[in-house]
Write a protein that holds these residues in place. Structure first.
Motif, PDB file in Angstrom:
ATOM      1  N   ALA A 228      53.606 -42.300  19.302  1.00  9.56           N
ATOM      2  CA  ALA A 228      54.795 -42.555  20.118  1.00  9.56           C
ATOM      3  C   ALA A 228      54.419 -43.354  21.364  1.00  9.56           C
ATOM      4  N   GLY A 229      53.318 -42.975  21.984  1.00  9.67           N
ATOM      5  CA  GLY A 229      52.856 -43.706  23.172  1.00  9.67           C
ATOM      6  C   GLY A 229      52.467 -45.134  22.834  1.00  9.67           C
ATOM      7  N   GLU A 230      51.813 -45.321  21.673  1.00 10.37           N
ATOM      8  CA  GLU A 230      51.455 -46.678  21.249  1.00 10.37           C
ATOM      9  C   GLU A 230      52.698 -47.538  21.061  1.00 10.37           C
ATOM     10  N   ALA A 231      53.738 -46.957  20.457  1.00  6.90           N
ATOM     11  CA  ALA A 231      54.967 -47.715  20.209  1.00  6.90           C
ATOM     12  C   ALA A 231      55.644 -48.100  21.523  1.00  6.90           C
ATOM     13  N   GLN A 232      55.701 -47.174  22.484  1.00 10.90           N
ATOM     14  CA  GLN A 232      56.313 -47.490  23.776  1.00 10.90           C
ATOM     15  C   GLN A 232      55.512 -48.545  24.525  1.00 10.90           C
ATOM     16  N   GLN A 233      54.188 -48.400  24.521  1.00  8.44           N
ATOM     17  CA  GLN A 233      53.351 -49.385  25.202  1.00  8.44           C
ATOM     18  C   GLN A 233      53.468 -50.759  24.549  1.00  8.44           C
ATOM     19  N   LEU A 234      53.564 -50.788  23.213  1.00  8.06           N
ATOM     20  CA  LEU A 234      53.729 -52.050  22.504  1.00  8.06           C
ATOM     21  C   LEU A 234      55.035 -52.727  22.908  1.00  8.06           C
ATOM     22  N   ALA A 235      56.117 -51.963  22.945  1.00  3.68           N
ATOM     23  CA  ALA A 235      57.414 -52.536  23.320  1.00  3.68           C
ATOM     24  C   ALA A 235      57.388 -53.049  24.761  1.00  3.68           C
ATOM     25  N   LEU A 236      56.773 -52.299  25.666  1.00  2.00           N
ATOM     26  CA  LEU A 236      56.675 -52.738  27.052  1.00  2.00           C
ATOM     27  C   LEU A 236      55.834 -54.009  27.169  1.00  2.00           C
ATOM     28  N   ARG A 237      54.760 -54.097  26.369  1.00  2.00           N
ATOM     29  CA  ARG A 237      53.911 -55.284  26.422  1.00  2.00           C
ATOM     30  C   ARG A 237      54.634 -56.501  25.872  1.00  2.00           C
ATOM     31  N   ILE A 238      55.365 -56.327  24.775  1.00  2.00           N
ATOM     32  CA  ILE A 238      56.129 -57.441  24.210  1.00  2.00           C
ATOM     33  C   ILE A 238      57.157 -57.934  25.222  1.00  2.00           C
ATOM     34  N   ALA A 239      57.852 -57.006  25.886  1.00  2.94           N
ATOM     35  CA  ALA A 239      58.849 -57.395  26.878  1.00  2.94           C
ATOM     36  C   ALA A 239      58.230 -58.194  28.011  1.00  2.94           C
ATOM     37  N   ALA A 240      57.051 -57.759  28.471  1.00  2.00           N
ATOM     38  CA  ALA A 240      56.387 -58.463  29.565  1.00  2.00           C
ATOM     39  C   ALA A 240      55.883 -59.834  29.119  1.00  2.00           C
ATOM     40  N   GLU A 241      55.269 -59.905  27.938  1.00  2.00           N
ATOM     41  CA  GLU A 241      54.711 -61.173  27.445  1.00  2.00           C
ATOM     42  C   GLU A 241      55.809 -62.199  27.175  1.00  2.00           C
ATOM     43  N   LEU A 242      56.968 -61.743  26.694  1.00  2.00           N
ATOM     44  CA  LEU A 242      58.069 -62.652  26.370  1.00  2.00           C
ATOM     45  C   LEU A 242      59.029 -62.839  27.538  1.00  2.00           C
ATOM     46  N   ASP A 243      58.789 -62.122  28.638  1.00  2.00           N
ATOM     47  CA  ASP A 243      59.629 -62.182  29.833  1.00  2.00           C
ATOM     48  C   ASP A 243      61.075 -61.804  29.510  1.00  2.00           C
ATOM     49  N   VAL A 244      61.231 -60.701  28.798  1.00  2.00           N
ATOM     50  CA  VAL A 244      62.553 -60.196  28.461  1.00  2.00           C
ATOM     51  C   VAL A 244      63.187 -59.574  29.697  1.00  2.00           C
ATOM     52  N   VAL A 245      64.470 -59.864  29.923  1.00  2.00           N
ATOM     53  CA  VAL A 245      65.249 -59.181  30.952  1.00  2.00           C
ATOM     54  C   VAL A 245      66.435 -58.522  30.254  1.00  2.00           C
ATOM     55  N   GLY A 246      66.587 -57.223  30.496  1.00  2.00           N
ATOM     56  CA  GLY A 246      67.620 -56.454  29.827  1.00  2.00           C
ATOM     57  C   GLY A 246      67.016 -55.526  28.799  1.00  2.00           C
ATOM     58  N   HIS A 247      67.833 -55.149  27.829  1.00  2.00           N
ATOM     59  CA  HIS A 247      67.411 -54.204  26.807  1.00  2.00           C
ATOM     60  C   HIS A 247      66.666 -54.915  25.678  1.00  2.00           C
ATOM     61  N   LEU A 248      65.573 -54.317  25.241  1.00  2.00           N
ATOM     62  CA  LEU A 248      64.808 -54.807  24.094  1.00  2.00           C
ATOM     63  C   LEU A 248      64.612 -53.663  23.118  1.00  2.00           C
ATOM     64  N   ALA A 249      65.030 -53.880  21.872  1.00  2.00           N
ATOM     65  CA  ALA A 249      64.740 -52.938  20.790  1.00  2.00           C
ATOM     66  C   ALA A 249      63.654 -53.531  19.918  1.00  2.00           C
ATOM     67  N   VAL A 250      62.582 -52.782  19.744  1.00  2.00           N
ATOM     68  CA  VAL A 250      61.502 -53.183  18.840  1.00  2.00           C
ATOM     69  C   VAL A 250      61.580 -52.270  17.625  1.00  2.00           C
ATOM     70  N   GLU A 251      62.036 -52.834  16.511  1.00  2.00           N
ATOM     71  CA  GLU A 251      62.124 -52.076  15.267  1.00  2.00           C
ATOM     72  C   GLU A 251      60.762 -52.083  14.594  1.00  2.00           C
ATOM     73  N   LEU A 252      60.328 -50.910  14.142  1.00  2.00           N
ATOM     74  CA  LEU A 252      58.956 -50.716  13.680  1.00  2.00           C
ATOM     75  C   LEU A 252      58.915 -50.046  12.314  1.00  2.00           C
ATOM     76  N   PHE A 253      57.843 -50.337  11.572  1.00  2.00           N
ATOM     77  CA  PHE A 253      57.482 -49.558  10.392  1.00  2.00           C
ATOM     78  C   PHE A 253      56.366 -48.591  10.769  1.00  2.00           C
ATOM     79  N   GLU A 254      56.495 -47.336  10.350  1.00  2.00           N
ATOM     80  CA  GLU A 254      55.372 -46.406  10.411  1.00  2.00           C
ATOM     81  C   GLU A 254      54.749 -46.383   9.023  1.00  2.00           C
ATOM     82  N   THR A 255      53.518 -46.849   8.905  1.00  2.00           N
ATOM     83  CA  THR A 255      52.886 -47.001   7.601  1.00  2.00           C
ATOM     84  C   THR A 255      52.288 -45.678   7.126  1.00  2.00           C
ATOM     85  N   ARG A 256      52.014 -45.635   5.850  1.00  2.00           N
ATOM     86  CA  ARG A 256      51.457 -44.403   5.278  1.00  2.00           C
ATOM     87  C   ARG A 256      50.058 -44.103   5.787  1.00  2.00           C
ATOM     88  N   ASP A 257      49.367 -45.125   6.295  1.00  2.00           N
ATOM     89  CA  ASP A 257      48.027 -44.882   6.832  1.00  2.00           C
ATOM     90  C   ASP A 257      48.043 -44.709   8.355  1.00  2.00           C
TER      91      ASP A 257
END
Length: 379
Positions: A228-257
């Motif tokens: 869960a922490g990895e997913a939140q940190q990933l979304a925050l990093r994507i928002a910062a790298e892409l300079d998103v302002v506002g709401h960002l939804a990062v849809e994810l797959f949780e893999t079997r491994d």
């Protein structure tokens, strides 16, 4: 000092609910809508009817607005650049929004920043799709048109080269992706302001039926604290790298491994965040408004241990209002949100939220209400 005017491009339910979140703050909304019957056009006082694809219409609409934001990602990128050149704040800006508009651009940029993604590449024809399938371990593979798809549209599960013709008929580039062997779909929702403040909501499980979001469970059950922490940190990093302002939804797959992979990005309030209206201290809609106006962001923490959102889809029972009597009497804590749309089979016309301490009970209450409103069940 006057309150700012938020210009919202798009008249759907996301605009309707964003407007609702701005009312307690005394904010003024101006809406660019396709028709007067659109969901938000029914409730916003200042509505301009026009085509968002026409630059002159956009420029005229933007006059008097302090900021422009969106309930969809389809405004042409070059038009948004023209608005910025006119001195109109556009949030998210075109340099960020293009990553939600064009899946090819998104995949290339995510690869640059090292975000985990399914194997993918742009393919030119069915034979090239077959070559990609061989590179990715064989059919089936996923083919997507790079622009314009949503809710399962513009997406094909391809099982052979002979099956691969349809995506190329649209005349736009086609992205091929490996078909991920996943346990479930997750979503990490964050909000980021122009000065870089950001908040992260709990990671949720998103359950799809026929390519359409059906149920969202907040937080995702049995998700490890680490992932869960990895997913939140990933979304925050994507928002910062892409300079998103506002709401960002990062849809994810949780893999079997035990990994997470980025599936899609959305730079607007998102179906996976509708639970926040009743289940979080500050909803995704309220925080989106705060972000685009560069106000301090609100607390994203949940109000209850569990919140479940179920979409209400249109069925063969058009008079949903008659179902309120049963649903409200059965569950006084139930929250119903309807969009003012005509009822058509399979169309999203509303959603319900339930919350509480027992997940099984919360899920059953949400499922029962959504099915009763649709007419799937009658008792």
């Amino acid at each position: 000092m006057t309150f700012p005017v938020v210009g919202m491009v798009g008249g759907g339910q996301l605009a309707r609910m964003t407007h609702e979140a701005g009312i307690p703050l005394g904010l003024k909304f101006k809406l660019l809508s396709d028709t007067p019957q659109d969901s938000a056009a029914q409730v916003v006082s200042e509505v301009v009817i026009g085509d968002y694809r026409d630059l002159d219409t956009l420029r005229a609409f933007a006059q008097g607005c302090d900021v422009i934001t969106f309930d969809h990602e389809h405004v042409p990128t070059e038009h948004l650049r023209a608005l910025e050149a006119d001195g109109i704040p556009v949030r998210p800006g075109p340099d960020a929004l293009v990553h939600a508009q064009d899946k090819g651009v998104m995949r290339a940029r995510l690869a640059e920043i090292g975000a985990p993604c399914p194997r993918n590449r742009i393919v030119s024809d069915p034979a090239d799709a077959a070559a990609f399938a061989e590179e990715a371990g064989g059919f089936p593979v996923i083919l997507k048109t790079v622009r314009g798809g949503y809710d399962g549209k513009g997406v094909w599960v391809v099982r052979s080269e002979a099956d691969a013709a349809d995506p190329f008929r649209a005349g736009v580039p086609v992205l091929a992706e490996e078909k991920v062997d996943f346990v479930r779909e997750l979503a990490a929702n964050i909000v980021r302001s122009p000065h870089g403040q950001a908040v992260a909501y709990p990671v949720v499980e998103s359950i799809q039926v026929d390519g359409v979001c059906d149920t969202v469970i907040a937080p995702a059950p049995d998700l490890s604290e680490q992932l869960a922490g990895e997913a939140q940190q990933l979304a925050l990093r994507i928002a910062a790298e892409l300079d998103v302002v506002g709401h960002l939804a990062v849809e994810l797959f949780e893999t079997r491994d035990g990994r997470i992979l980025v599936n899609e990005l959305a730079m607007r309030p998102h179906n996976s965040g509708h639970w926040t209206q009743d289940g979080a201290i500050t909803s995704q809609f309220a925080n989106h408004v705060r972000a685009v106006l560069d106000l301090p962001l609100g607390d994203p923490r949940p109000r209850a241990p569990w919140t479940v959102m179920c979409n209400v889809l249109g069925g063969d029972y058009p008079d949903m209002y008659q179902a309120y009597l049963h649903c409200m009497a059965r569950d006084p804590q139930l929250k119903i949100h309807m969009y003012g749309k005509d009822v058509k089979p399979g169309r999203k016309v509303g959603h319900v939220n339930t919350y509480g301490d027992d997940l099984a009970d919360v899920r059953e209450r949400a499922r029962h209400a959504a099915d009763y409103l649709r007419g799937t069940i009658t008792e």
